[in-house]
Design a protein around this motif. Structure first.
Motif, PDB file in Angstrom:
ATOM      1  N   THR A  51      19.793  25.289  38.631  1.00 49.70           N
ATOM      2  CA  THR A  51      19.824  24.830  37.549  1.00 49.70           C
ATOM      3  C   THR A  51      19.814  25.413  36.362  1.00 49.70           C
ATOM      4  O   THR A  51      19.827  24.131  35.237  1.00 49.70           O
ATOM      5  N   GLY A  90      15.441  26.527  40.000  1.00 56.49           N
ATOM      6  CA  GLY A  90      16.223  25.546  40.817  1.00 56.49           C
ATOM      7  C   GLY A  90      15.350  26.105  42.030  1.00 56.49           C
ATOM      8  O   GLY A  90      14.851  25.686  42.042  1.00 56.49           O
ATOM      9  N   SER A 136      21.257  17.773  43.676  1.00 58.26           N
ATOM     10  CA  SER A 136      19.185  18.048  43.491  1.00 58.26           C
ATOM     11  C   SER A 136      18.660  17.210  43.198  1.00 58.26           C
ATOM     12  O   SER A 136      17.392  17.591  44.007  1.00 58.26           O
TER      13      SER A 136
END
Length: 290
Positions: A51, A90, A136
């Motif tokens: 991310t 992430g 996510s």
């Protein structure tokens, strides 16, 4: 490059020493396992969503540039390494080969997803913008459920992971053609699965055709139609891939690798490897690819 690469089990990478599932934020995982920069292979599925941050990552000798909203799907046996200079964030999920088999009626269900593939060029998916927030969110829910000691925890984790896989597979993030090709023909799918189990012993398309109850010509025609390669080429490619994986282990001699792959002698293995790759095993060990 280090002299040998280990085969890692989930228990060695999990704070709780569980042998079937591990879920963590990537920064915590990387901090706790800093030695994993060197080439290594897993005995489990390894899933990473980045991310934040960027950096080089290698899967089976294909080099990728990790960047936000890329997902890396790795299957058991693949060799990979990373060399990140900056901090990346992430999520990482490791799960065993048996984690879903007791949950799904189709034991080989994961094989139907285009990104769980022996060809590492298919293992990296950049999420399309319209699903990034949702994916996510599902990873955050995975972290949350993983911390709960409930009777249903593992089943909830399985459902969340399947949601992620299905959402990505049906989105614009994946190559539709590759996805359709992989799920289109069960005979080709079973052939590839059999190659993965028997490549070190069975080298002829006819041997696999007999196991699949089809003629060698029919098997070859199906392979050319659905994956664009002849049956024999798929077998040879799998042998070459395993040879490359073994060659990065400098503790093994070329002769030992030839023996492991059931070649009659070192010279035959060298001749085969050179024909398929354009270089000798010794040259490969010196190449930038590893």
């Amino acid at each position: 490059m280090h002299g040998a690469f280990p085969r890692l089990d989930i228990g060695t990478l999990s704070e709780y020493r569980e042998d079937h599932i591990m879920i963590a934020r990537f920064s915590d995982y990387r901090h706790e396992h800093q030695s994993l920069v060197f080439p290594h292979r897993h005995s489990f599925y390894h899933l990473v969503l980045f991310t934040e941050g960027r950096g080089p990552h290698t899967i089976d000798f294909h080099r990728f540039q990790a960047e936000p909203f890329q997902v890396y799907f790795m299957i058991p046996g693949q060799v990979h390494s990373w060399d990140f200079d900056e901090e990346l964030e992430g999520y990482v999920v490791n799960f065993s080969d048996s984690f879903f088999k007791s949950f799904l009626l189709q034991p080989e269900y994961l094989d139907s997803f285009s990104f769980f593939d022996q060809d590492s060029s298919n293992n990296v998916v950049t999420l399309s913008e319209n699903i990034r927030a949702r994916v996510s969110g599902l990873f955050e829910e995975l972290l949350s459920q993983n911390e709960r000691a409930t009777a249903w925890r593992d089943d909830i984790v399985r459902v969340l992971l399947l949601q992620i896989f299905l959402l990505i597979e049906q989105s614009d993030s994946v190559d539709r053609k590759k996805s359709a090709e992989k799920s289109k023909n069960p005979t080709v799918r079973n052939f590839i699965r059999l190659i993965d189990k028997h490549y070190d012993r069975l080298r002829l398309p006819g041997q696999y055709a007999e196991m699949l109850n089809v003629t060698p010509n029919h098997l070859n025609a199906l392979c050319k139609e659905h994956v664009g390669r002849q049956a024999g080429e798929l077998i040879r490619n799998r042998i070459v891939l395993e040879a490359k994986r073994l060659l990065i282990n400098l503790d093994l001699t070329v002769s030992q690798i030839a023996y492991k792959l059931n070649f009659s002698d070192n010279s035959y293995f060298t001749k085969f490897f050179r024909k398929e790759t354009g270089m000798t095993p010794e040259d490969f060990r010196k190449s930038p690819a590893i």
